[in-house]
Design a protein around this motif. Structure first.
Motif, short mmCIF file in Angstrom:
data_model
loop_
_atom_site.label_atom_id
_atom_site.label_comp_id
_atom_site.label_asym_id
_atom_site.label_seq_id
_atom_site.Cartn_x
_atom_site.Cartn_y
_atom_site.Cartn_z
N LEU A 130 0.88 -1.10 -0.01
CA LEU A 130 0.01 0.03 0.19
C LEU A 130 0.77 1.39 0.02
O LEU A 130 0.30 2.35 0.18
CB LEU A 130 -1.09 0.01 1.18
CG LEU A 130 -2.07 -1.25 1.00
CD1 LEU A 130 -2.98 -0.91 2.36
CD2 LEU A 130 -2.83 -1.22 -0.03
N ARG A 131 2.14 1.26 -0.23
CA ARG A 131 3.13 2.22 -0.22
C ARG A 131 2.99 3.13 1.07
O ARG A 131 3.17 4.37 0.82
CB ARG A 131 2.84 3.18 -1.46
CG ARG A 131 2.83 2.31 -2.79
CD ARG A 131 2.99 2.89 -4.23
NE ARG A 131 1.68 3.93 -4.50
CZ ARG A 131 1.56 4.49 -5.47
NH1 ARG A 131 2.40 4.35 -6.65
NH2 ARG A 131 0.56 5.24 -5.75
N THR A 132 3.18 2.47 2.10
CA THR A 132 3.17 3.26 3.40
C THR A 132 4.55 3.36 3.83
O THR A 132 4.75 4.14 4.98
CB THR A 132 2.28 2.58 4.33
OG1 THR A 132 2.93 1.12 4.45
CG2 THR A 132 0.99 2.48 4.14
N ALA A 133 5.57 2.98 3.14
CA ALA A 133 7.01 3.01 3.59
C ALA A 133 7.60 3.90 2.36
O ALA A 133 7.09 3.94 1.31
CB ALA A 133 7.82 1.63 3.35
N GLU A 134 8.38 4.89 2.75
CA GLU A 134 9.11 5.76 2.02
C GLU A 134 10.45 5.26 1.58
O GLU A 134 11.09 4.68 2.39
CB GLU A 134 9.16 7.28 2.62
CG GLU A 134 7.82 7.72 3.04
CD GLU A 134 7.90 9.25 3.81
OE1 GLU A 134 8.44 9.79 3.03
OE2 GLU A 134 7.46 9.25 4.84
N GLY A 135 10.94 5.47 0.27
CA GLY A 135 12.33 5.05 -0.10
C GLY A 135 12.50 3.62 -0.21
O GLY A 135 11.35 2.92 -0.63
N SER A 136 13.69 3.00 -0.05
CA SER A 136 13.83 1.75 -0.12
C SER A 136 13.66 0.90 1.13
O SER A 136 13.70 -0.33 1.20
CB SER A 136 15.08 1.25 -0.74
OG SER A 136 16.12 1.96 0.29
N GLY A 137 13.62 1.66 2.25
CA GLY A 137 13.51 0.83 3.68
C GLY A 137 12.01 0.28 3.80
O GLY A 137 11.17 0.64 3.02
N CYS A 138 11.78 -0.49 4.73
CA CYS A 138 10.65 -0.88 5.36
C CYS A 138 10.11 -0.05 6.32
O CYS A 138 8.67 -0.41 6.91
CB CYS A 138 10.77 -2.43 5.74
SG CYS A 138 11.42 -3.71 4.65
N LYS A 139 10.56 0.82 6.97
CA LYS A 139 9.94 1.64 8.05
C LYS A 139 8.78 2.54 7.29
O LYS A 139 8.88 3.31 6.32
CB LYS A 139 10.71 2.72 8.58
CG LYS A 139 10.31 3.56 9.66
CD LYS A 139 11.17 4.45 10.31
CE LYS A 139 10.70 5.06 11.30
NZ LYS A 139 10.05 4.26 12.37
#
Length: 438
Positions: A284-293
């Motif tokens: 759902l594209r809740t993480a920003e960038g390449s990380g999983c946070k």
């Protein structure tokens, strides 16, 4: 050989001194006209706007209600009439929000770091109700919610009709007040997709959702707004994010393995807490960038979410039952979505299609320029183009052009009868049915 006559610099200096003396003595003052000429602005939408007026600064938001445009700045709020763009009233405030609609609309204003708020009449600015205890306020098309915390760790959430004098209900919400303050603080729900030169709040206040989530103390309290009660309390894990969408509570889990992120989504039904649907691999594209946070809410409408499947294709899912409302082909992308429609850009980026969720099909198509963006409001689908700079408002249902103009201004509000555009410190109104020759 030096000349004995005055040089040009001396003549110019004497002339400037003479003008200053004449101005200060009131004999003749050219400066107001000179400044007016210097500060003169170009028309925002020549031949299309019914009026254009200078406003008090760069606005934070603009909202249309009835015959009034409410303009929010950082330290004040103003109201302008839609008929001629004349300022009706001004109030000192650090934040403002519009609640209700048409004859029931009100403007809610307050001060930062100061408890309480005032409810004003949008046409006159007259105070209709005053509160002295609330720390946070949310404004909706049919309600006002306010939060007050009389004691540390103990808070109460109340719901009001926009013009009501007594709360509809009040519910205890312990342990959250210190993280929520001012006007419309962010809640864990969905966010609109961004569109260049269209303010995210252009469509005005939305109806009060059936469920809202109040975050605080590492938990999210799920409030049933119809019953006025806490339906559930969820405590997300470190790798999870909770979003309240429609009548469901979505828990998104993102786990980092093998150098990538693996996602799954579970939708629960409060108050039973039972899972209604689950999707492995849905991002759902809740993480920003390449990380999983996970640091942001999913995009979508109040009951629709936008996701990406494991193959990288976008899809739209009904939050209520997990149905796929649309699954894109490779390269297709959703530019805007609400509960009724989605605006989809083709893989070659040259065509915009409007899909109706009720009919399950494309209801109109339109050619799209390079770099164009789009937004959806209840009253208009708005397309912004770069070369040439242009704004087009269309009927979401039929694709009929409501108004269009060559302009690089920003759409700050879309109402039932037209658009409010802002460029610098100038504001203009474009009624639907107006269009300059393109």
């Amino acid at each position: 050989m030096a000349s004995g006559g005055p040089n040009l610099k001396s003549i110019a200096f004497v002339g400037v001194v003479a003008v200053i003396v004449l101005a200060t003595t009131g004999v003749w003052n050219p400066f107001p006209r000179l400044w007016s000429w210097i500060a003169q602005t170009e028309p925002i939408a020549e031949g299309v706007a019914t009026w254009q007026t200078a406003i008090g600064g760069s606005p934070e938001s603009v909202t249309i209600t009835g015959g009034t445009a409410i303009v929010e700045y950082r330290t004040s709020v103003e109201a302008y009439g839609l008929t001629a763009g004349v300022r009706l009233w001004k109030s000192d405030a650090d934040w403002a929000g519009l609640a209700g609609a048409d004859s029931e609309a009100v403007v809610v204003v307050g001060r930062l770091l100061t408890k309480g708020y005032e409810v004003l009449d949008p046409a006159t600015g007259a105070v209709r109700r005053t509160d002295t205890a609330a720390t946070a306020v949310w404004t909706y098309a049919d309600a006002i919610l306010d939060l007050r915390c009389p004691e540390a760790g103990e808070c109460e959430l109340s719901a009001w009709e926009p013009r009501g004098s007594k709360p509809l209900w009040t519910v205890a919400t312990p342990g959250i007040g210190f993280v929520l303050n001012a006007s419309n603080p962010d809640l864990p729900d969905t966010q609109p997709l961004a569109a260049e030169r269209v303010d995210a709040r252009a469509g005005g206040p939305v109806p009060l959702p059936h469920l809202i989530g109040l975050p605080g103390d590492g938990k999210v309290q799920i409030i049933d707004t119809a019953q006025g009660r806490v339906a559930q309390t969820r405590t997300p894990g470190r790798d999870q994010r909770v979003a309240v969408v429609g009548s469901r509570v979505l828990t998104v889990t993102g786990e980092g393995r093998d150098g990538t992120c693996y996602y799954d989504v579970i939708a629960h039904d409060p108050p039973s807490g039972r899972p209604v649907w689950q999707r492995d691999g849905l991002n759902l594209r809740t993480a920003e960038g390449s990380g999983c946070k996970q640091g942001r809410d999913p995009a979508g409408g109040s009951d629709v979410v936008l996701g990406v499947d494991p193959t990288g294709r976008q899809e739209l899912i009904a939050a209520h039952d997990g149905r796929n409302l649309w699954r894109g082909q490779e390269g297709q992308s959703v530019l805007a979505v609400d509960n009724a429609y989605a605006l989809v850009r083709s893989a070659d980026k040259k065509t915009l299609s409007a899909r109706s969720f009720s009919g399950g099909s494309v209801v109109w198509r339109r050619d799209l320029g390079a770099g164009a963006t789009a937004a959806l409001t209840p009253y208009a689908a708005i397309i912004t183009e770069k070369k040439p700079a242009r704004i087009v408002a269309l009927s979401p249902r039929t694709g009929k052009v409501l108004t269009e103009a060559r302009t690089d201004a920003t759409v700050f509000a879309a109402g039932p009868g037209g658009l409010i555009l802002v460029s610098g410190r100038d504001m203009a109104y474009l009624p639907y049915g107006s269009s300059a020759a393109q």
